[in-house]
Design a protein around this motif. Structure first.
Motif, PDB file in Angstrom:
ATOM      1  N   LEU A   3       0.835  -1.200   0.000  1.00 26.96           N
ATOM      2  CA  LEU A   3       0.000   0.000   0.000  1.00 26.96           C
ATOM      3  C   LEU A   3       0.867   1.246   0.000  1.00 26.96           C
ATOM      4  O   LEU A   3       1.986   1.237   0.542  1.00 26.96           O
ATOM      5  CB  LEU A   3      -0.878   0.028   1.248  1.00 26.96           C
ATOM      6  CG  LEU A   3      -1.904  -1.066   1.403  1.00 26.96           C
ATOM      7  CD1 LEU A   3      -2.554  -0.970   2.769  1.00 26.96           C
ATOM      8  CD2 LEU A   3      -2.955  -0.971   0.321  1.00 26.96           C
ATOM      9  N   PRO A   4       0.366   2.342  -0.563  1.00 25.14           N
ATOM     10  CA  PRO A   4       1.110   3.595  -0.486  1.00 25.14           C
ATOM     11  C   PRO A   4       1.250   4.047   0.971  1.00 25.14           C
ATOM     12  O   PRO A   4       0.335   3.855   1.775  1.00 25.14           O
ATOM     13  CB  PRO A   4       0.245   4.588  -1.258  1.00 25.14           C
ATOM     14  CG  PRO A   4      -0.735   3.784  -2.017  1.00 25.14           C
ATOM     15  CD  PRO A   4      -0.875   2.472  -1.309  1.00 25.14           C
ATOM     16  N   ASP A   5       2.375   4.629   1.296  1.00 27.50           N
ATOM     17  CA  ASP A   5       2.608   5.178   2.631  1.00 27.50           C
ATOM     18  C   ASP A   5       2.078   6.606   2.632  1.00 27.50           C
ATOM     19  O   ASP A   5       2.710   7.523   2.102  1.00 27.50           O
ATOM     20  CB  ASP A   5       4.109   5.160   2.941  1.00 27.50           C
ATOM     21  CG  ASP A   5       4.440   5.753   4.287  1.00 27.50           C
ATOM     22  OD1 ASP A   5       3.521   6.225   5.009  1.00 27.50           O
ATOM     23  OD2 ASP A   5       5.639   5.777   4.622  1.00 27.50           O
ATOM     24  N   LEU A   6       0.900   6.796   3.205  1.00 31.37           N
ATOM     25  CA  LEU A   6       0.245   8.102   3.157  1.00 31.37           C
ATOM     26  C   LEU A   6       1.020   9.189   3.897  1.00 31.37           C
ATOM     27  O   LEU A   6       0.779  10.368   3.667  1.00 31.37           O
ATOM     28  CB  LEU A   6      -1.186   8.005   3.682  1.00 31.37           C
ATOM     29  CG  LEU A   6      -2.135   7.174   2.823  1.00 31.37           C
ATOM     30  CD1 LEU A   6      -3.529   7.140   3.432  1.00 31.37           C
ATOM     31  CD2 LEU A   6      -2.184   7.689   1.394  1.00 31.37           C
ATOM     32  N   THR A   7       1.965   8.805   4.755  1.00 33.12           N
ATOM     33  CA  THR A   7       2.770   9.828   5.435  1.00 33.12           C
ATOM     34  C   THR A   7       3.708  10.535   4.465  1.00 33.12           C
ATOM     35  O   THR A   7       4.242  11.589   4.782  1.00 33.12           O
ATOM     36  CB  THR A   7       3.588   9.236   6.603  1.00 33.12           C
ATOM     37  OG1 THR A   7       4.557   8.319   6.082  1.00 33.12           O
ATOM     38  CG2 THR A   7       2.688   8.556   7.624  1.00 33.12           C
ATOM     39  N   THR A   8       3.911   9.972   3.279  1.00 29.06           N
ATOM     40  CA  THR A   8       4.769  10.602   2.276  1.00 29.06           C
ATOM     41  C   THR A   8       3.965  11.448   1.287  1.00 29.06           C
ATOM     42  O   THR A   8       4.523  11.992   0.340  1.00 29.06           O
ATOM     43  CB  THR A   8       5.591   9.552   1.505  1.00 29.06           C
ATOM     44  OG1 THR A   8       4.711   8.733   0.723  1.00 29.06           O
ATOM     45  CG2 THR A   8       6.410   8.693   2.456  1.00 29.06           C
TER      46      THR A   8
END
Length: 106
Positions: A3-8
């Motif tokens: 999954l994409p790392d939403l913190t980035t």
């Protein structure tokens, strides 16, 4: 693939009663995130239905359709990442097809 790392990513916009596949779905919330990726802009949509995570779909803003997606089940967490856009249907609510072909009622 994970999954994409939403913190980035930076929050872009949130839509209560969001549209999916051209249909407005009451209770479906969409939170969109973006970040630069070279000369393109990567985008993630995180969808929840009545407060519960349902799916994430991502790709680039210059693409017409999702590049990848993952479905969330309350009992199993996030599914494996799947290429393309998720299959959804709107029949007395919001349902999304899991990678194993099961329809998950959100």
């Amino acid at each position: 693939m994970s999954l994409p790392d939403l913190t980035t990513y930076a929050p872009h916009r949130s839509v209560p009663d969001a549209e999916f596949g051209g249909t407005i779905v009451p209770g479906l919330r969409a939170d969109f995130y973006r970040r630069p990726d070279g000369d393109r802009i990567a985008s993630v949509g995180r969808y929840s239905y009545r407060g519960r995570d349902v799916l994430m779909a991502w790709g680039y803003v210059d693409e017409k359709h999702c590049r990848r997606h993952a479905v969330h089940s309350a009992g199993r967490g996030w599914s494996a990442v799947v290429d393309g856009c998720p299959d959804v249907r709107f029949d007395d609510g919001f349902e999304v097809r899991t990678p194993d072909g099961e329809w998950l009622r959100a």
